[in-house]
Scaffold this active site. Structure first.
Site, PDB file in Angstrom:
ATOM      1  N   GLU A 120     -35.153 -13.421  19.877  1.00  0.00           N
ATOM      2  CA  GLU A 120     -34.942 -14.398  18.799  1.00  0.00           C
ATOM      3  C   GLU A 120     -33.594 -15.108  18.927  1.00  0.00           C
ATOM      4  O   GLU A 120     -33.151 -15.787  18.005  1.00  0.00           O
ATOM      5  CB  GLU A 120     -35.043 -13.716  17.426  1.00  0.00           C
ATOM      6  CG  GLU A 120     -36.442 -13.194  17.100  1.00  0.00           C
ATOM      7  CD  GLU A 120     -37.512 -14.258  17.263  1.00  0.00           C
ATOM      8  OE1 GLU A 120     -37.295 -15.404  16.839  1.00  0.00           O
ATOM      9  OE2 GLU A 120     -38.568 -13.927  17.838  1.00  0.00           O
ATOM     10  N   ARG A 162     -27.736 -35.051  38.536  1.00  0.00           N
ATOM     11  CA  ARG A 162     -28.070 -36.324  39.182  1.00  0.00           C
ATOM     12  C   ARG A 162     -27.131 -37.452  38.774  1.00  0.00           C
ATOM     13  O   ARG A 162     -27.140 -38.516  39.386  1.00  0.00           O
ATOM     14  CB  ARG A 162     -29.545 -36.702  38.953  1.00  0.00           C
ATOM     15  CG  ARG A 162     -29.908 -37.038  37.553  1.00  0.00           C
ATOM     16  CD  ARG A 162     -31.414 -37.117  37.401  1.00  0.00           C
ATOM     17  NE  ARG A 162     -32.026 -38.303  37.990  1.00  0.00           N
ATOM     18  CZ  ARG A 162     -31.997 -39.511  37.435  1.00  0.00           C
ATOM     19  NH1 ARG A 162     -31.363 -39.714  36.307  1.00  0.00           N
ATOM     20  NH2 ARG A 162     -32.589 -40.531  38.036  1.00  0.00           N
TER      21      ARG A 162
HETATM   22  N1  SAM Z   1     -36.482 -17.839  16.883  1.00  0.00           N
HETATM   23  C1  SAM Z   1     -35.810 -18.875  17.586  1.00  0.00           C
HETATM   24  C2  SAM Z   1     -35.903 -20.151  16.773  1.00  0.00           C
HETATM   25  O1  SAM Z   1     -36.936 -20.392  16.163  1.00  0.00           O
HETATM   26  O2  SAM Z   1     -34.955 -20.970  16.836  1.00  0.00           O
HETATM   27  C3  SAM Z   1     -36.468 -19.100  18.927  1.00  0.00           C
HETATM   28  C4  SAM Z   1     -36.026 -18.164  19.987  1.00  0.00           C
HETATM   29  S1  SAM Z   1     -36.777 -18.516  21.536  1.00  0.00           S
HETATM   30  C5  SAM Z   1     -38.187 -17.506  21.488  1.00  0.00           C
HETATM   31  C6  SAM Z   1     -35.732 -17.688  22.659  1.00  0.00           C
HETATM   32  C7  SAM Z   1     -34.734 -18.556  23.367  1.00  0.00           C
HETATM   33  O3  SAM Z   1     -35.385 -19.550  24.138  1.00  0.00           O
HETATM   34  C8  SAM Z   1     -33.775 -19.339  22.500  1.00  0.00           C
HETATM   35  O4  SAM Z   1     -32.722 -18.554  22.016  1.00  0.00           O
HETATM   36  C9  SAM Z   1     -33.285 -20.388  23.477  1.00  0.00           C
HETATM   37  O5  SAM Z   1     -32.326 -19.868  24.384  1.00  0.00           O
HETATM   38  C10 SAM Z   1     -34.559 -20.681  24.260  1.00  0.00           C
HETATM   39  N2  SAM Z   1     -35.311 -21.860  23.781  1.00  0.00           N
HETATM   40  C11 SAM Z   1     -36.570 -21.846  23.305  1.00  0.00           C
HETATM   41  N3  SAM Z   1     -36.972 -23.089  22.980  1.00  0.00           N
HETATM   42  C12 SAM Z   1     -35.941 -23.916  23.281  1.00  0.00           C
HETATM   43  C13 SAM Z   1     -35.751 -25.321  23.161  1.00  0.00           C
HETATM   44  N4  SAM Z   1     -36.681 -26.127  22.670  1.00  0.00           N
HETATM   45  N5  SAM Z   1     -34.567 -25.836  23.563  1.00  0.00           N
HETATM   46  C14 SAM Z   1     -33.603 -25.034  24.050  1.00  0.00           C
HETATM   47  N6  SAM Z   1     -33.730 -23.696  24.173  1.00  0.00           N
HETATM   48  C15 SAM Z   1     -34.875 -23.134  23.797  1.00  0.00           C
END
Ligand code: SAM
Length: 274
Positions: A120, A162
């Site tokens: 999370e 880039r």
């Molecule tokens: N519970 C969190 C929330 O809803 O904000 C989501 C956690 S996600 C399952 C796990 C990790 O994936 C995040 O902490 C981030 O590092 C990455 N991540 C997932 N979606 C992302 C996005 N759209 N942009 C950037 N990082 C993302």
């Protein structure tokens, strides 16, 4: 430029060895260092996560390994050079949207440290702690949730790399990109063509063979309007109308767009087919 990535899946960053980024590394334009977060754990299971305070589903990444990792990486780069300070990039769906403008900004930094999370996300105190001392950017690559931040890091690194001087064979290549600051700002790039001149009975627009640079530039801009009004009308709606010249306004009118009461452009006629 130096890039550090701290992750529990170092192998996920293998693509940084290929193509444009791989070549930039081989040429010494990019110094990329990928670190395994678990190296900074001290229990026999190399634990990096724990249950969330307040309850709820999922696990949260513990602050201690992140703190030790970031301290060690920052220390490795700052000893000797006082003003070498990294910008810490925290990928998170709750961050500021990552845009071409931010890519341009990051491309000017000497050193980026990425902290892709899993579960999370990272205990909030880590972001606060480093935010007190460093430039910390929480960035989202889009309105969807991935399982981890490694893919967002690959996206951001490629967008930044880039733009670095000497990384693209032709320095002009990114000048007309969609979202590039400059003449085409707020417009998507239109269609592109290459040889052969005819493929499966499909030709290419005559103007591209005319050799007339002015006409070609106008055609490209008109096509950019066509594509932007169809796919990203919000980009035109938010553009200062002063950016539109007479020919732009003519094209917008053909596409069914015109100025509203506040002067900004919006759709005034039903959709025109692309
Ligand atoms: N519970 C969190 C929330 O809803 O904000 C989501 C956690 S996600 C399952 C796990 C990790 O994936 C995040 O902490 C981030 O590092 C990455 N991540 C997932 N979606 C992302 C996005 N759209 N942009 C950037 N990082 C993302």
């Amino acid at each position: 430029m130096r890039l550090d990535v701290v992750t529990i899946f170092p192998e996920y960053l293998e693509p940084l060895n290929v193509s444009l980024v791989g070549k930039a590394r081989a040429r010494g334009q990019l110094d990329v260092r990928v670190h395994d977060l678990r190296e900074w754990t001290h229990d026999k299971h190399n634990t990096v996560d724990d249950t969330p305070y307040g309850g709820g589903p999922g696990m949260v990444m513990k602050p201690e390994p992140w703190g030790e990792a970031l301290d060690a990486i920052i220390e490795s780069g700052t000893s000797g050079t006082e003003d070498a300070r990294p910008t810490i990039v925290v990928p998170t769906p709750s961050g500021e949207p990552f845009t071409q403008e931010i890519a341009v900004e990051l491309a000017e930094k000497p050193w980026l440290v990425f902290t892709p999370a899993r579960y999370e996300g990272i205990d909030r105190r880590v972001i606060e702690e480093y935010g007190d001392h460093y430039d910390v950017r929480e960035l989202s690559i889009g309105d969807y949730v991935l399982a981890g931040g490694e893919a967002p890091v690959l996206v951001m690194v490629e967008a930044v790399a880039r733009l670095l001087p000497g990384v693209l064979g032709n320095a002009e290549s990114h000048r007309d990109d969609s979202f590039a600051p400059g003449a085409m700002a707020d417009l998507l790039e239109g269609p592109v063509y290459t040889k052969p001149p005819e493929w499966r009975g499909r030709g290419i627009p005559d103007v591209l063979l005319s050799g007339h640079h002015g006409k070609i530039a106008r055609w490209r801009r008109d096509e950019a309007f066509r594509r932007t009004t169809a796919n990203r009308p919000d980009l035109i709606e938010r553009t200062d109308p002063a950016a539109f010249d007479k020919k732009d306004r003519e094209m917008l009118s053909i596409l069914g767009w015109g100025p509203g009461e506040d002067g900004r452009f919006g759709r005034v006629a039903p959709d025109v087919e692309e």
